[in-house]
Every structure is written in C-alpha cells, then in structure tokens.
Write a protein that holds these residues in place. Structure first.
Motif, mmCIF file in Angstrom:
data_model
loop_
_atom_site.group_PDB
_atom_site.id
_atom_site.type_symbol
_atom_site.label_atom_id
_atom_site.label_comp_id
_atom_site.label_asym_id
_atom_site.label_seq_id
_atom_site.Cartn_x
_atom_site.Cartn_y
_atom_site.Cartn_z
ATOM 1 N N MET A 139 0.847 -1.191 0.000
ATOM 2 C CA MET A 139 0.000 0.000 0.000
ATOM 3 C C MET A 139 0.888 1.248 0.000
ATOM 4 O O MET A 139 1.836 1.355 0.765
ATOM 5 N N VAL A 140 0.561 2.186 -0.863
ATOM 6 C CA VAL A 140 1.263 3.456 -0.915
ATOM 7 C C VAL A 140 0.368 4.507 -0.261
ATOM 8 O O VAL A 140 -0.809 4.637 -0.597
ATOM 9 N N TYR A 141 0.930 5.256 0.677
ATOM 10 C CA TYR A 141 0.145 6.242 1.415
ATOM 11 C C TYR A 141 0.468 7.648 0.917
ATOM 12 O O TYR A 141 1.637 8.021 0.822
ATOM 13 N N PRO A 142 -0.573 8.430 0.594
ATOM 14 C CA PRO A 142 -0.334 9.803 0.138
ATOM 15 C C PRO A 142 0.395 10.615 1.199
ATOM 16 O O PRO A 142 0.243 10.384 2.400
ATOM 17 N N ALA A 143 1.190 11.571 0.766
ATOM 18 C CA ALA A 143 1.931 12.422 1.699
ATOM 19 C C ALA A 143 0.970 13.336 2.457
ATOM 20 O O ALA A 143 -0.081 13.722 1.957
ATOM 21 N N GLY A 144 1.358 13.661 3.690
ATOM 22 C CA GLY A 144 0.609 14.641 4.461
ATOM 23 C C GLY A 144 -0.574 14.114 5.231
ATOM 24 O O GLY A 144 -1.367 14.890 5.769
ATOM 25 N N ILE A 145 -0.743 12.793 5.296
ATOM 26 C CA ILE A 145 -1.862 12.237 6.066
ATOM 27 C C ILE A 145 -1.667 12.580 7.540
ATOM 28 O O ILE A 145 -0.565 12.444 8.085
ATOM 29 N N LYS A 146 -2.739 13.012 8.193
ATOM 30 C CA LYS A 146 -2.687 13.312 9.618
ATOM 31 C C LYS A 146 -2.798 12.008 10.404
ATOM 32 O O LYS A 146 -3.794 11.295 10.305
ATOM 33 N N ALA A 147 -1.763 11.674 11.156
ATOM 34 C CA ALA A 147 -1.792 10.519 12.052
ATOM 35 C C ALA A 147 -1.974 11.066 13.462
ATOM 36 O O ALA A 147 -1.002 11.391 14.143
ATOM 37 N N LYS A 158 9.940 -4.439 1.663
ATOM 38 C CA LYS A 158 8.846 -3.599 2.151
ATOM 39 C C LYS A 158 7.781 -4.488 2.779
ATOM 40 O O LYS A 158 7.795 -5.711 2.604
ATOM 41 N N GLN A 159 6.885 -3.868 3.500
ATOM 42 C CA GLN A 159 5.809 -4.614 4.149
ATOM 43 C C GLN A 159 4.844 -5.151 3.092
ATOM 44 O O GLN A 159 4.264 -4.389 2.333
ATOM 45 N N ASN A 160 4.676 -6.460 3.067
ATOM 46 C CA ASN A 160 3.753 -7.079 2.119
ATOM 47 C C ASN A 160 2.397 -7.307 2.784
ATOM 48 O O ASN A 160 2.324 -7.859 3.882
ATOM 49 N N GLU A 161 1.337 -6.872 2.110
ATOM 50 C CA GLU A 161 0.001 -6.909 2.693
ATOM 51 C C GLU A 161 -0.959 -7.658 1.769
ATOM 52 O O GLU A 161 -0.731 -7.757 0.571
ATOM 53 N N PHE A 162 -2.001 -8.209 2.352
ATOM 54 C CA PHE A 162 -3.036 -8.867 1.544
ATOM 55 C C PHE A 162 -4.405 -8.401 2.030
ATOM 56 O O PHE A 162 -4.625 -8.188 3.226
ATOM 57 N N ILE A 163 -5.314 -8.218 1.107
ATOM 58 C CA ILE A 163 -6.648 -7.711 1.422
ATOM 59 C C ILE A 163 -7.472 -8.802 2.106
ATOM 60 O O ILE A 163 -7.530 -9.945 1.636
#
Length: 318
Positions: free
Chosen positions: A1-9, A241-246
């Motif tokens: 998963m690629v996360y957009p920049a600037g997400i508020k955590a 990188k972290q591998n993820e599955f839905i």
C-alpha cells in the motif's frame, strides 16, 4: 500500500506484546520515521509497558521520544493475584512505575486490571480499585479472565477454580459501579476514564474509522479496504517492504458499524441506520424492559448488564 503524503496521524499505538522491551532509541527512530511521512501535530502516542520492563531512565527517554500516553499492564493490586497470573512484578513495583512516569511528565496514564480470578471477591476488587485510583492515572482498562485452549492455564485446569459466570457477572457490575462512582466513567465495555482521557486510538476501531498497521500480523483499514500483514516474522524481516493482503474489500457496512458502535457506552444513533431502524426498535423493546439496553433521544446503548451479553444482543439486532 502506498500512502499519500501529508496524512494526519493523530494517534500512534505501540502494542500489543511488550513494546517496552525495545530500547528507547528504537522507539525514537520509529517515531522519527513516521513523522517523515505523516503529520503528527498534537498526536496521542501510546506505549504499552510491563512494569518490570521499565525504570525511571527508560521512561524519561520514551517521554523524550514523543510518547505521551502510557498503558501499564498492572492487572491487580494483590500480590497473590499477580503471582497467580504469572506476572513478574509485584504491586509495589507497579506503583513505583506509575509514580515515576507521572513525575517524569506523563499526564495520560492507563492501567489494566483483571477480574474473574480465583477467590476474587467484591472486597478484593474494591481494594484494587482504591489502590489504582489513588495513583496519578487517568484511565483503566478492565478485562475478564478468559481461559483459552492450548494455554498453560487451560492445561493447569484453572477453569475449575475461577468464579462461575454468574459470580463473574456480579463482579463486573460491582467493578463498573465503583469505577463510575470514583469518576472513571465507562465509555466502552472494558474501558473507563476520567473525562477527556478516553483512548483516542482505540475509539477509532469502535467508531469504524481508518487506521494503518505496521509489523507482522498487523491489520489495517484504509482507503476502502481491510488488509493484513503476514505473521511470518522471518519473511517480514527479509522483505524490502511490508507485504500486505486484502482481507475485506467492502468494510464499514451497517452491520459492522452497529456491532462496533454498541461496544461504546454512547451506543449508536438510530438515524444512521434508516433501513434498519424499525427492525432494531422492534427487537429492542423487550431488551429494554429487561434492563439490557436504553433508548433515549434516538440513541440506543447497552447498559452494563447488557454489556455482559453483548454478543447475543448485537446478533439479534443485526
């Protein structure tokens, strides 16, 4: 998963397991790395800790790293109960950890406690509550002991000596009443807090909001999907990188929101479920008469008595 920049955590949560086994410099580096990709302004940053894994110096370094909420797995103020649970700390050690944390500057401290232990009574629970609320803490999470198959407790036949279901239910109701009287208001089945100190992170789960998990076995809900990371530690370490599955490509449906929302003391707003409102109301009247739930101002919430049988109630409503 690629996360957009600037997400508020707005929250970070280090747990489960025992993340306090990590040296503070590891926590510092992780928070620094997260801050390079997410907005952490005024974020709640929680670290779970076992009292026997921290000292004053370590707590200071965690606080310096940016951790501002501490969750300590104390479980009981009775050394006999702690010994039964196999905890490596006694209550004095746990108390010292809380006091050190407060002196260092932690203003948001949570403690775990457990009920349904062998020989536990209202008097022993009352003792633990009084000891806990005398500490500089703002939050208490309380869990009923559950014996799982293929665990040491299961093989030791602990299930033969713990209180029966009716006794445990009475202990839960007593604990809830005493904590509410002390100002630790119940806001979820197992969680109590002074006003304003509810766990912002855990509320995300119950309010069906998005979250991102990192690490082996981590789960996430983001961008319209629920997904998970393999539990293979060696494979996780070797991967670039972290591998993820839905695991679910259609989360956040009404059934899920009802199930999660009814874990909260505030319950659910019936207007949020227009297609199910009449059905829910029809099913709820007998439960309300039995004292298991309340309907007020278009909100439906479970009572402490209802929380004890929440799975059955929720199943009947969805």
């Amino acid at each position: 998963m690629v996360y957009p920049a600037g997400i508020k955590a707005d929250t970070i949560y280090f747990g489960g397991g025992t993340p306090s086994l990590l040296p503070p410099e590891f926590i510092t580096e992780i928070i620094r790395s997260i801050s390079n990709h997410f907005d952490l302004h005024n974020s709640e940053i929680t670290l779970e800790a076992n009292p026997c894994t921290v000292n004053r110096s370590k707590l200071y370094e965690y606080r310096k790293a940016g951790v501002n909420r501490l969750s300590l797995g104390i479980q009981s103020a009775s050394d006999d109960e702690l010994k039964f649970l196999g905890r490596k700390h006694n209550y004095e050690k746990a108390k010292a950890a809380v006091e050190d944390a407060a002196e260092i500057g932690f203003e948001n401290i949570s403690c775990d406690m457990m009920i349904g232990l062998p020989n536990q009574t209202e008097a022993s629970i009352d003792y633990t509550i009084k000891q806990f609320i005398a500490l500089p803490i703002q939050h208490i999470s309380s869990y009923i002991l559950k014996i799982e198959e293929n665990t040491k407790f299961y093989h030791d036949s602990v299930s033969d000596i713990i209180p029966d279901d009716d006794t445990t239910a009475n202990l839960y109701l007593f604990m809830t009443e005493q904590l509410n009287k002390a100002g630790f208001y119940q806001y979820e089945i197992s969680n109590f807090a002074l006003n304003g100190f509810e766990s912002k992170h855990n509320l995300k789960y119950w309010e069906c909001k998005e979250y991102i998990g990192f690490g082996p076995s981590a789960h996430s809900y983001f961008n319209g999907n629920r997904y998970a990371v393999t539990n293979d530690l060696e494979a996780f370490i070797k991967a670039d990188k972290q591998n993820e599955f839905i695991t679910d490509n259609n989360p956040g449906q009404q059934e899920e929101k009802i199930m999660l929302g009814l874990r909260l003391k505030k319950g659910i707003c019936l207007d949020d479920f227009p297609e199910r409102k009449s059905y829910i109301l029809k099913k709820s009247y007998s439960l309300e008469k039995a004292g298991l739930l309340e309907i007020k101002d278009n909100y439906l919430n479970l009572t402490p008595k209802g929380f004890l049988v929440s799975n059955s109630i929720i199943s009947s409503l969805i």
